[in-house]
Design a protein around this motif. Sequence first.
Motif, PDB file in Angstrom:
ATOM      1  N   SER A 265     -52.419 -49.407 -40.263  1.00 27.33           N
ATOM      2  CA  SER A 265     -53.454 -48.632 -40.960  1.00 27.33           C
ATOM      3  C   SER A 265     -52.847 -47.582 -41.898  1.00 27.33           C
ATOM      4  N   GLY A 266     -51.520 -47.391 -41.805  1.00 24.02           N
ATOM      5  CA  GLY A 266     -50.848 -46.433 -42.691  1.00 24.02           C
ATOM      6  C   GLY A 266     -50.678 -45.041 -42.117  1.00 24.02           C
ATOM      7  N   ARG A 267     -51.106 -44.828 -40.868  1.00 24.41           N
ATOM      8  CA  ARG A 267     -50.953 -43.516 -40.239  1.00 24.41           C
ATOM      9  C   ARG A 267     -49.556 -43.380 -39.626  1.00 24.41           C
ATOM     10  N   LYS A 268     -49.077 -42.143 -39.522  1.00 20.93           N
ATOM     11  CA  LYS A 268     -47.765 -41.865 -38.937  1.00 20.93           C
ATOM     12  C   LYS A 268     -47.870 -41.702 -37.422  1.00 20.93           C
ATOM     13  N   ILE A 269     -46.792 -42.054 -36.713  1.00 19.94           N
ATOM     14  CA  ILE A 269     -46.722 -41.888 -35.255  1.00 19.94           C
ATOM     15  C   ILE A 269     -45.559 -40.941 -34.974  1.00 19.94           C
ATOM     16  N   LEU A 270     -45.854 -39.801 -34.351  1.00 15.16           N
ATOM     17  CA  LEU A 270     -44.831 -38.790 -34.066  1.00 15.16           C
ATOM     18  C   LEU A 270     -44.213 -39.032 -32.694  1.00 15.16           C
ATOM     19  N   PHE A 271     -42.893 -39.156 -32.652  1.00 10.34           N
ATOM     20  CA  PHE A 271     -42.167 -39.367 -31.392  1.00 10.34           C
ATOM     21  C   PHE A 271     -41.581 -38.031 -30.924  1.00 10.34           C
ATOM     22  N   VAL A 272     -41.734 -37.755 -29.636  1.00 11.60           N
ATOM     23  CA  VAL A 272     -41.253 -36.494 -29.064  1.00 11.60           C
ATOM     24  C   VAL A 272     -40.335 -36.796 -27.876  1.00 11.60           C
ATOM     25  N   ALA A 273     -39.084 -36.386 -27.978  1.00 11.66           N
ATOM     26  CA  ALA A 273     -38.126 -36.599 -26.894  1.00 11.66           C
ATOM     27  C   ALA A 273     -37.003 -35.583 -27.033  1.00 11.66           C
ATOM     28  N   THR A 274     -37.065 -34.491 -26.275  1.00 10.70           N
ATOM     29  CA  THR A 274     -36.060 -33.429 -26.415  1.00 10.70           C
ATOM     30  C   THR A 274     -35.011 -33.452 -25.301  1.00 10.70           C
ATOM     31  N   LYS A 275     -35.146 -34.366 -24.335  1.00  8.90           N
ATOM     32  CA  LYS A 275     -34.153 -34.408 -23.248  1.00  8.90           C
ATOM     33  C   LYS A 275     -32.878 -35.097 -23.730  1.00  8.90           C
ATOM     34  N   LYS A 276     -31.771 -34.715 -23.156  1.00 11.81           N
ATOM     35  CA  LYS A 276     -30.450 -35.158 -23.609  1.00 11.81           C
ATOM     36  C   LYS A 276     -30.310 -36.679 -23.649  1.00 11.81           C
TER      37      LYS A 276
ATOM     38  N   THR B 274     -36.601 -34.143 -31.778  1.00  7.28           N
ATOM     39  CA  THR B 274     -35.588 -34.308 -30.729  1.00  7.28           C
ATOM     40  C   THR B 274     -34.932 -32.978 -30.353  1.00  7.28           C
ATOM     41  N   GLU B 275     -35.321 -31.907 -31.066  1.00  7.02           N
ATOM     42  CA  GLU B 275     -34.858 -30.571 -30.692  1.00  7.02           C
ATOM     43  C   GLU B 275     -36.013 -29.872 -29.976  1.00  7.02           C
ATOM     44  N   ARG B 276     -36.014 -28.564 -29.932  1.00  2.06           N
ATOM     45  CA  ARG B 276     -37.087 -27.828 -29.273  1.00  2.06           C
ATOM     46  C   ARG B 276     -38.427 -28.109 -29.946  1.00  2.06           C
ATOM     47  N   TRP B 277     -39.489 -28.318 -29.118  1.00  6.74           N
ATOM     48  CA  TRP B 277     -40.827 -28.515 -29.673  1.00  6.74           C
ATOM     49  C   TRP B 277     -41.332 -27.201 -30.264  1.00  6.74           C
ATOM     50  N   PRO B 278     -41.610 -27.143 -31.568  1.00  4.91           N
ATOM     51  CA  PRO B 278     -42.105 -25.886 -32.150  1.00  4.91           C
ATOM     52  C   PRO B 278     -43.557 -25.656 -31.743  1.00  4.91           C
ATOM     53  N   GLY B 279     -43.824 -24.572 -31.030  1.00  8.82           N
ATOM     54  CA  GLY B 279     -45.182 -24.294 -30.564  1.00  8.82           C
ATOM     55  C   GLY B 279     -46.180 -24.281 -31.718  1.00  8.82           C
TER      56      GLY B 279
ATOM     57  N   LYS C  81     -32.593 -28.581 -38.744  1.00  7.60           N
ATOM     58  CA  LYS C  81     -32.377 -29.002 -37.358  1.00  7.60           C
ATOM     59  C   LYS C  81     -33.700 -29.203 -36.619  1.00  7.60           C
ATOM     60  N   ASN C  82     -34.634 -28.260 -36.811  1.00  9.21           N
ATOM     61  CA  ASN C  82     -35.902 -28.312 -36.076  1.00  9.21           C
ATOM     62  C   ASN C  82     -36.980 -29.156 -36.750  1.00  9.21           C
ATOM     63  N   LEU C  83     -36.997 -29.161 -38.092  1.00  9.91           N
ATOM     64  CA  LEU C  83     -38.116 -29.800 -38.797  1.00  9.91           C
ATOM     65  C   LEU C  83     -37.704 -30.868 -39.803  1.00  9.91           C
ATOM     66  N   GLY C  84     -36.413 -31.145 -39.887  1.00  7.13           N
ATOM     67  CA  GLY C  84     -35.930 -32.111 -40.881  1.00  7.13           C
ATOM     68  C   GLY C  84     -36.564 -33.477 -40.768  1.00  7.13           C
TER      69      GLY C  84
ATOM     70  N   GLU D 288     -42.416 -32.370 -21.919  1.00  8.22           N
ATOM     71  CA  GLU D 288     -43.125 -32.187 -23.193  1.00  8.22           C
ATOM     72  C   GLU D 288     -44.604 -31.867 -22.973  1.00  8.22           C
ATOM     73  N   HIS D 289     -44.911 -31.072 -21.935  1.00 11.95           N
ATOM     74  CA  HIS D 289     -46.313 -30.811 -21.590  1.00 11.95           C
ATOM     75  C   HIS D 289     -47.067 -30.061 -22.695  1.00 11.95           C
ATOM     76  N   ILE D 290     -46.360 -29.247 -23.476  1.00  4.40           N
ATOM     77  CA  ILE D 290     -47.016 -28.501 -24.561  1.00  4.40           C
ATOM     78  C   ILE D 290     -47.479 -29.476 -25.652  1.00  4.40           C
ATOM     79  N   ALA D 291     -46.615 -30.431 -25.980  1.00  2.00           N
ATOM     80  CA  ALA D 291     -46.974 -31.436 -26.993  1.00  2.00           C
ATOM     81  C   ALA D 291     -48.187 -32.242 -26.541  1.00  2.00           C
ATOM     82  N   VAL D 292     -48.213 -32.594 -25.253  1.00  2.00           N
ATOM     83  CA  VAL D 292     -49.335 -33.360 -24.689  1.00  2.00           C
ATOM     84  C   VAL D 292     -50.627 -32.555 -24.784  1.00  2.00           C
ATOM     85  N   LYS D 293     -50.558 -31.261 -24.444  1.00  2.45           N
ATOM     86  CA  LYS D 293     -51.744 -30.396 -24.484  1.00  2.45           C
ATOM     87  C   LYS D 293     -52.294 -30.264 -25.909  1.00  2.45           C
TER      88      LYS D 293
END
Length: 385
Positions: free
Chosen positions: A64-75, A94-99, A147-150, A170-175
Amino acid sequence: MATKAEVKDLLEAGVHFGHLTRKWNPNMAPYIYMERNGIHVINLYKTVAKLDEASEALKKIAASGRKILFVATKKQAKDIVAEKVSAVNMPYITERWPGGMLTNFVTIRKAVKKMTSIDRMKKDGTFDTLSKKERLQVERLRAKLEKNLGSISDMTRLPGAIFVVDTMREHIAVKEAEKLNIPIFAMVDTNSDPKPIDYVIPSNDDASKSIDIIMTAVTGAISEGLAERKSEKSAEKEGKDADVAKAPKETVAAETSSIPEEKAAAPEKQAEVAEEVVVVEVEVKTEAPASEAKKEASKTSDAADLTKIEGVGPKTAEALSNAGLDSYEALSGSDPERIKEILAEASSRLAHLDPGSWPKQAKMAAEGKWDELKEWQDKVKGGVE
């Protein structure tokens, strides 16, 4: 076609290993096969079924052309996710999730624009006019932003879905995604709660091999969706070129039919010309309905994709379609209060949504004002005025 993961492959990768029994979440009980040596074992047959379901949904979102954001900050997941996701040109964290990454997306976009302005300064020579101390400060700021938003610099609007590795971490991202009704796909281990997740993939989210095999299957499905979208666009372009090529035939018919009698040749020649005109006209008339049918089919397919409306996810679109609001025209003519009632009846999880701007967006979509709609969605946070 992407290779689907088999139970044997998942077993070899250790996807079935859960956490210690004392750390389990009771909501994960349906996905647990057994307990062995104080550790829960995940049912891999259910993992395969859920992975196929999630892959199919991600494929549709990508198409459909929409973006999918992947979140994984664990080593264990950082490098794997960055490598796999960048291959399909999707954004990732892949770095800290920006609140406030999702709920305060406008501010995050400002930070990305700051990064772009620094790059512009370096190109036009403004950067060289700064003092040594100022240049050092700007370079440090640029490195921090990169580093955070590239990886999300190309994401100009809220994503169509997010994929999370380890929902506990990643509970903040889920919320945030839950608050904005963004579909959530996740690898869920036995110590996590699957209830907030729309597409649960029960699996070991700690082992790098396990993460790798799941990410390979998921990105493969996204790649298929992108390929489908590309082929549809090329087919659409070919159709337009074909319509342009047919236009001269109509001109020939018009010119031939207007030949004056005094300049016409012998009667036999006139008969031949008349026959040619009839043949050309028949060709034009025969081809016209096919072209119109194609346009109608294109309109119908566009009307069915309600997820292009900001704030409408796959489950919301399904609820609206079931209630008869399965086109942009129908949605634009509906009352927000009525839409809210439909959502509340469909699911308690959809009851908190605010559909106030949906008819307005649907009207723009129905009138084909896609650029205007995109500009509006980029300015308005989460599709709510």
